[in-house]
Enzyme design. Structure first.
Site, short mmCIF file in Angstrom:
data_model
loop_
_atom_site.label_atom_id
_atom_site.label_comp_id
_atom_site.label_asym_id
_atom_site.label_seq_id
_atom_site.Cartn_x
_atom_site.Cartn_y
_atom_site.Cartn_z
N GLY A 182 0.80 -1.24 0.00
CA GLY A 182 0.00 0.00 0.00
C GLY A 182 0.83 1.28 0.00
N LYS A 200 6.51 16.76 -3.92
CA LYS A 200 6.81 17.02 -2.50
C LYS A 200 7.90 18.08 -2.33
CE LYS A 200 5.25 12.40 -1.16
NZ LYS A 200 5.66 11.00 -1.10
#
Ligand code: HSE
Length: 416
Positions: A182, A200
């Site tokens: 995940g 980011k």
């Protein structure tokens, strides 16, 4: 009691619902009020969920609910998240998100809409997963001029590189594992091609310098071309390969930015950041280097940062957090990456490696050869002795290729 709504019950969203349920008492103690998760928007059915009665497929149920003061957006992607976020903010509802794509693309606009409507738009979880990084930059380090930020900003690629380095695991197998756990984006190309890390570093740069830095303007390379041979040469050089996002403020105010794999020396604080962990170094003029470390991806670490922002919004329902940057559309604020200086590792194939060495030495002005066990006779690997501009290095590689030497890899040496 403060009512909140959640949009998107995927990996992060379901983690948020879980923490709001399992940590209800802890959150009550911090806030002095209950946070009530009143609505959950998702197109899928979750009949087994203990919160099954709160699901809706209709955004209007959230936007029209005057009791809902804070909306959590964990849908990911630009659409419909952009539209829904704008509508919530215009209604004066604060929005909390982990959606770095949206913040990196539309952050300046959404922050401005939040300001106009006396609402908050918070996105701690968009960078570094569970690591507190935006709030520390915005608050704790506010007295500093930040000259540089550099970090490992993508858990999936760091996980893959760690598997390649420690277990000689092939790239595809490591990626599959990261997806199963995940960590990866819905489209893992965003991870492995460096776009996620780019978003980011853009958010970090925008926050630190107060100007929106658009990801499309940042030179970005991923890790798909890294071979196990390069990993071995990096080890013999005295380091490891990491995907690094970097921004540095130049004396003229322009930003020197890049996202690319780099050789990181073992002495660097970033060299020992492994698996899904992220590490971010912020260089302040008063503090010197401050390094943030923790899990950069995964359900609960990311949800933890989202819930912290929810609590912050609930504590500031009538006051704005001072989180802001201005738009820069049409403005040039990023320096030409071809002018950016770096040392470089280069791996070539040549019928005559002595000739290739001599030519590389001539063209690049001083190189040091690297070795690895069982290297084929036709392989030559070296690092440049001096920093050169990226443009000079690109031209030098083109020249070597025109002489019949075939480039296999070229990786920056990180000054970290
Ligand atoms: N895919 C992202 C990563 C998730 O691997 O870092 C967290 O932003």
């Amino acid at each position: 009691m403060i009512s909140v709504a959640l949009m998107g019950h995927g990996v992060v969203g379901s983690g948020v619902a879980e923490i709001l349920t399992t940590h209800k008492q802890k959150l009550f103690s911090s806030l002095g009020e209950e946070i009530y998760l009143k609505r959950i928007l998702d197109l899928r059915e979750f009949p087994e969920s203990p919160l099954a009665d709160r699901f809706t497929k209709d955004f209007e149920d959230i936007i029209s609910d005057r009791e809902v003061r804070v909306v959590i957006e964990t849908m990911g992607g630009l659409n419909p998240a952009y539209d829904f976020t704008k509508r919530c903010l215009k209604e004066g509802k604060s929005v909390v998100t982990s959606n770095k794509e949206l913040v990196a693309r539309h952050g300046a606009e959404l922050l401005a809409i939040a300001k106009e409507n006396n609402a908050n738009y918070l996105f701690e979880a968009s960078v570094g997963g569970g690591i507190p990084i935006l709030r520390p930059i915005n608050q704790c380090l506010v007295a500093n001029e930040v000259s540089e930020i550099a970090g490992i900003l993508n858990g999936t690629t760091n996980f893959i590189l760690t598997k390649m380095i420690n277990e000689s695991m092939p790239f595809d197998e490591a990626l599959k594992l990261a997806q199963d756990l995940g960590y990866a984006e819905r489209n893992p190309e965003a991870d492995v091609e460096g776009h996620d890390a780019c978003r980011k570093i853009c958010i970090l740069a925008s926050l630190a310098y107060g100007k929106h830095i658009y990801p499309d303007n940042v030179h970005t390379e991923g890790i798909t071309k890294i071979a196990l041979e390069d990993v071995e040469y990096a080890a013999n050089w005295g380091g490891v390969i990491k995907l690094i996002g970097k921004c540095r403020r130049l004396p003229d105010g322009m930003m020197d930015m890049v996202v690319a794999p780099m050789f990181v020396p073992c002495t660097s604080q970033l060299a020992n950041i492994n698996d899904v962990f992220n590490g971010i170094m912020v260089r302040g003029d008063c503090t010197g280097d401050v390094v943030f470390y923790g899990k950069g991806a995964g359900m609960l670490p990311t949800a933890s940062a989202v819930v912290a922002d929810v609590v912050d919004c609930c504590k500031h329902l009538k006051a704005r957090k001072r989180l802001f940057w201005v738009d820069t559309q049409g403005e040039e604020c990023i320096a030409d990456y071809n002018e950016s200086k770096t040392k470089m590792y280069i791996r070539l194939f040549a019928d005559d490696t002595t000739a290739a060495y001599n030519k590389a030495q001539d063209i690049l002005g001083g190189i040091t050869c690297l070795e690895r066990t069982n290297a084929p006779q036709c392989e030559l690997a070296f690092v440049t002795n001096e920093e050169l501009t990226y443009g000079t290095i690109t031209k030098a590689i083109e020249k070597l290729e025109s002489l019949g030497f075939k480039k296999a890899s070229a990786i920056r040496i990180g000054d970290l």
